[in-house]
Design a protein around this motif. Structure first.
Motif, PDB file in Angstrom:
ATOM      1  N   VAL A  80       0.833  -1.207   0.000  1.00  0.00           N
ATOM      2  CA  VAL A  80       0.000   0.000   0.000  1.00  0.00           C
ATOM      3  C   VAL A  80       0.873   1.265   0.000  1.00  0.00           C
ATOM      4  O   VAL A  80       0.486   2.315   0.523  1.00  0.00           O
ATOM      5  CB  VAL A  80      -1.011   0.013   1.178  1.00  0.00           C
ATOM      6  CG1 VAL A  80      -2.087  -1.054   0.968  1.00  0.00           C
ATOM      7  CG2 VAL A  80      -0.315  -0.181   2.514  1.00  0.00           C
ATOM      8  N   HIS A 186      -7.131  -7.111   3.276  1.00  0.00           N
ATOM      9  CA  HIS A 186      -8.210  -6.154   3.553  1.00  0.00           C
ATOM     10  C   HIS A 186      -7.791  -5.151   4.627  1.00  0.00           C
ATOM     11  O   HIS A 186      -8.035  -3.955   4.512  1.00  0.00           O
ATOM     12  CB  HIS A 186      -9.477  -6.896   4.000  1.00  0.00           C
ATOM     13  CG  HIS A 186     -10.147  -7.629   2.877  1.00  0.00           C
ATOM     14  ND1 HIS A 186     -10.978  -7.005   1.978  1.00  0.00           N
ATOM     15  CD2 HIS A 186     -10.082  -8.918   2.490  1.00  0.00           C
ATOM     16  CE1 HIS A 186     -11.405  -7.878   1.082  1.00  0.00           C
ATOM     17  NE2 HIS A 186     -10.868  -9.053   1.369  1.00  0.00           N
ATOM     18  N   ASN A 189      -5.313  -2.450   3.503  1.00  0.00           N
ATOM     19  CA  ASN A 189      -5.987  -1.449   2.665  1.00  0.00           C
ATOM     20  C   ASN A 189      -6.864  -0.523   3.500  1.00  0.00           C
ATOM     21  O   ASN A 189      -6.919   0.689   3.245  1.00  0.00           O
ATOM     22  CB  ASN A 189      -6.789  -2.137   1.559  1.00  0.00           C
ATOM     23  CG  ASN A 189      -5.898  -2.533   0.389  1.00  0.00           C
ATOM     24  OD1 ASN A 189      -5.465  -1.683  -0.382  1.00  0.00           O
ATOM     25  ND2 ASN A 189      -5.558  -3.813   0.282  1.00  0.00           N
ATOM     26  N   ALA A 190      -7.532  -1.092   4.504  1.00  0.00           N
ATOM     27  CA  ALA A 190      -8.348  -0.264   5.407  1.00  0.00           C
ATOM     28  C   ALA A 190      -7.438   0.696   6.180  1.00  0.00           C
ATOM     29  O   ALA A 190      -7.787   1.870   6.397  1.00  0.00           O
ATOM     30  CB  ALA A 190      -9.127  -1.153   6.377  1.00  0.00           C
ATOM     31  N   ARG A 192      -4.520   1.900   5.178  1.00  0.00           N
ATOM     32  CA  ARG A 192      -4.062   2.943   4.250  1.00  0.00           C
ATOM     33  C   ARG A 192      -5.129   4.023   4.076  1.00  0.00           C
ATOM     34  O   ARG A 192      -4.850   5.224   4.082  1.00  0.00           O
ATOM     35  CB  ARG A 192      -3.721   2.308   2.893  1.00  0.00           C
ATOM     36  CG  ARG A 192      -3.344   3.265   1.823  1.00  0.00           C
ATOM     37  CD  ARG A 192      -1.916   3.736   1.991  1.00  0.00           C
ATOM     38  NE  ARG A 192      -1.806   5.172   1.809  1.00  0.00           N
ATOM     39  CZ  ARG A 192      -0.668   5.814   1.590  1.00  0.00           C
ATOM     40  NH1 ARG A 192       0.477   5.163   1.575  1.00  0.00           N
ATOM     41  NH2 ARG A 192      -0.648   7.103   1.430  1.00  0.00           N
ATOM     42  N   LYS A 193      -6.399   3.553   3.947  1.00  0.00           N
ATOM     43  CA  LYS A 193      -7.514   4.480   3.728  1.00  0.00           C
ATOM     44  C   LYS A 193      -7.686   5.410   4.938  1.00  0.00           C
ATOM     45  O   LYS A 193      -7.791   6.626   4.793  1.00  0.00           O
ATOM     46  CB  LYS A 193      -8.781   3.656   3.490  1.00  0.00           C
ATOM     47  CG  LYS A 193     -10.001   4.426   3.115  1.00  0.00           C
ATOM     48  CD  LYS A 193     -11.053   3.508   2.464  1.00  0.00           C
ATOM     49  CE  LYS A 193     -12.380   4.222   2.324  1.00  0.00           C
ATOM     50  NZ  LYS A 193     -13.199   4.078   3.558  1.00  0.00           N
ATOM     51  N   ARG A 194      -7.674   4.812   6.123  1.00  0.00           N
ATOM     52  CA  ARG A 194      -7.856   5.607   7.352  1.00  0.00           C
ATOM     53  C   ARG A 194      -6.679   6.566   7.551  1.00  0.00           C
ATOM     54  O   ARG A 194      -6.857   7.722   7.943  1.00  0.00           O
ATOM     55  CB  ARG A 194      -7.982   4.664   8.557  1.00  0.00           C
ATOM     56  CG  ARG A 194      -8.334   5.361   9.846  1.00  0.00           C
ATOM     57  CD  ARG A 194      -9.766   5.848   9.838  1.00  0.00           C
ATOM     58  NE  ARG A 194     -10.082   6.624  11.019  1.00  0.00           N
ATOM     59  CZ  ARG A 194     -10.630   7.851  10.981  1.00  0.00           C
ATOM     60  NH1 ARG A 194     -10.960   8.395   9.817  1.00  0.00           N
ATOM     61  NH2 ARG A 194     -10.895   8.498  12.073  1.00  0.00           N
ATOM     62  N   ASP A 196      -4.883   7.912   5.240  1.00  0.00           N
ATOM     63  CA  ASP A 196      -5.048   9.036   4.315  1.00  0.00           C
ATOM     64  C   ASP A 196      -6.108  10.012   4.819  1.00  0.00           C
ATOM     65  O   ASP A 196      -5.936  11.225   4.712  1.00  0.00           O
ATOM     66  CB  ASP A 196      -5.415   8.524   2.908  1.00  0.00           C
ATOM     67  CG  ASP A 196      -4.238   7.839   2.231  1.00  0.00           C
ATOM     68  OD1 ASP A 196      -3.085   8.067   2.663  1.00  0.00           O
ATOM     69  OD2 ASP A 196      -4.462   7.067   1.284  1.00  0.00           O
ATOM     70  N   GLU A 197      -7.193   9.469   5.380  1.00  0.00           N
ATOM     71  CA  GLU A 197      -8.236  10.346   5.926  1.00  0.00           C
ATOM     72  C   GLU A 197      -7.686  11.212   7.059  1.00  0.00           C
ATOM     73  O   GLU A 197      -7.980  12.390   7.158  1.00  0.00           O
ATOM     74  CB  GLU A 197      -9.400   9.510   6.492  1.00  0.00           C
ATOM     75  CG  GLU A 197     -10.309   8.902   5.431  1.00  0.00           C
ATOM     76  CD  GLU A 197     -11.246   7.849   6.017  1.00  0.00           C
ATOM     77  OE1 GLU A 197     -11.923   7.174   5.216  1.00  0.00           O
ATOM     78  OE2 GLU A 197     -11.293   7.689   7.259  1.00  0.00           O
ATOM     79  N   LYS A 200      -4.619  13.443   5.452  1.00  0.00           N
ATOM     80  CA  LYS A 200      -4.937  14.235   4.248  1.00  0.00           C
ATOM     81  C   LYS A 200      -3.684  14.566   3.452  1.00  0.00           C
ATOM     82  O   LYS A 200      -3.399  15.719   3.159  1.00  0.00           O
ATOM     83  CB  LYS A 200      -5.651  15.534   4.631  1.00  0.00           C
ATOM     84  CG  LYS A 200      -7.008  15.312   5.250  1.00  0.00           C
ATOM     85  CD  LYS A 200      -7.729  16.661   5.403  1.00  0.00           C
ATOM     86  CE  LYS A 200      -8.956  16.566   6.269  1.00  0.00           C
ATOM     87  NZ  LYS A 200      -8.648  16.483   7.711  1.00  0.00           N
TER      88      LYS A 200
END
Ligand code: URA
Ligand code: URA
Length: 205
Positions: A80, A186, A189-190, A192-194, A196-197, A200
């Motif tokens: 990721v 999974h 990836n979760a 990485r998403k968090r 980034d949130e 930012k």
């Protein structure tokens, strides 16, 4: 120490903490260790990984997650686009338990103030608990990693995110749907998403 510690004070605090870890004799593990493993990485990273304790390779080199499990961790992060130099990596106990046994509660209690001090200096946004030992220890639960992994646990303004330990993935090679490797895919990836949130942008923003 100045609570508004700027660059130099912070640096001194890290150095002092590392010295204390490397000379620690608060539990029996000090008598069998070769090197205490302080942990390493980016001290400004919002993302921190906490494992269980050093294994044989880590004990030899004094660096966390450099053996087979560590190499797998590196690959999981790279999947990721996270470089391990960009995050901070440490363990619940800083000295190797003989035969890689699980650290005892007394050993974790003796060592805990070091992890606490590291987290106080790091002030990360996310702490990933790798496997049962750090997950149960930090979340203070008897639930196992299979039910904890992939969930977010608010903890003192930080988000704890348990994932399977890479050693466990080395022992479970299957990539079938629902296998530990599949679930870890999974989870990363979760994560990485968090990440980034929460940031930012990049690790330093
Ligand atoms: N396993 C861990 O939990 N930590 C390490 O540093 C290496 C292997
Ligand atoms: N036991 C652990 O300590 N960690 C895992 O990820 C799986 C089993």
């Amino acid at each position: 120490m100045n609570v508004f510690a700027g660059g130099t004070d912070r640096q001194l605090a890290w150095e002092e903490l590392q010295r204390r870890v490397e000379s620690c004799s608060a539990c029996g593990l000090c008598s069998t260790r070769k090197k205490a493993v302080f942990g390493q990485g980016n001290r400004s990273s919002p993302l921190v990984f906490v494992g269980e304790g050093p294994g044989a390779d880590e004990d030899e080199q004094g660096i966390a997650f450099v053996g087979r499990a560590g190499k797998l961790l590196t690959r999981i992060l790279q999947a990721v686009a996270i470089e391990r130099e960009d995050v901070f990596i440490t363990n619940v106990v800083k000295c190797r338990p003989p035969e890689n046994r699980t650290p005892q509660t007394e050993e974790m209690m003796a060592c805990n103030h070091f992890l606490e001090a590291q987290l106080a200096l790091l002030r990360p946004k996310i702490v990933v608990c790798l496997g049962n030992t750090p997950a149960k220890w930090l979340i203070k639960t008897s639930e196992g990693i299979s039910s904890l992994r992939g969930r977010w646990f608010p903890w003192r303004g930080i988000e704890l995110f348990p994932m399977f330990h890479p050693s466990y993935l080395l022992r479970n090679e299957s990539k079938k749907i629902g296998s530990p490797k599949d679930l870890t895919w999974h989870d990363i990836n979760a994560l990485r998403k968090r990440f980034d949130e929460l940031t930012k942008g990049g690790p330093s923003s």
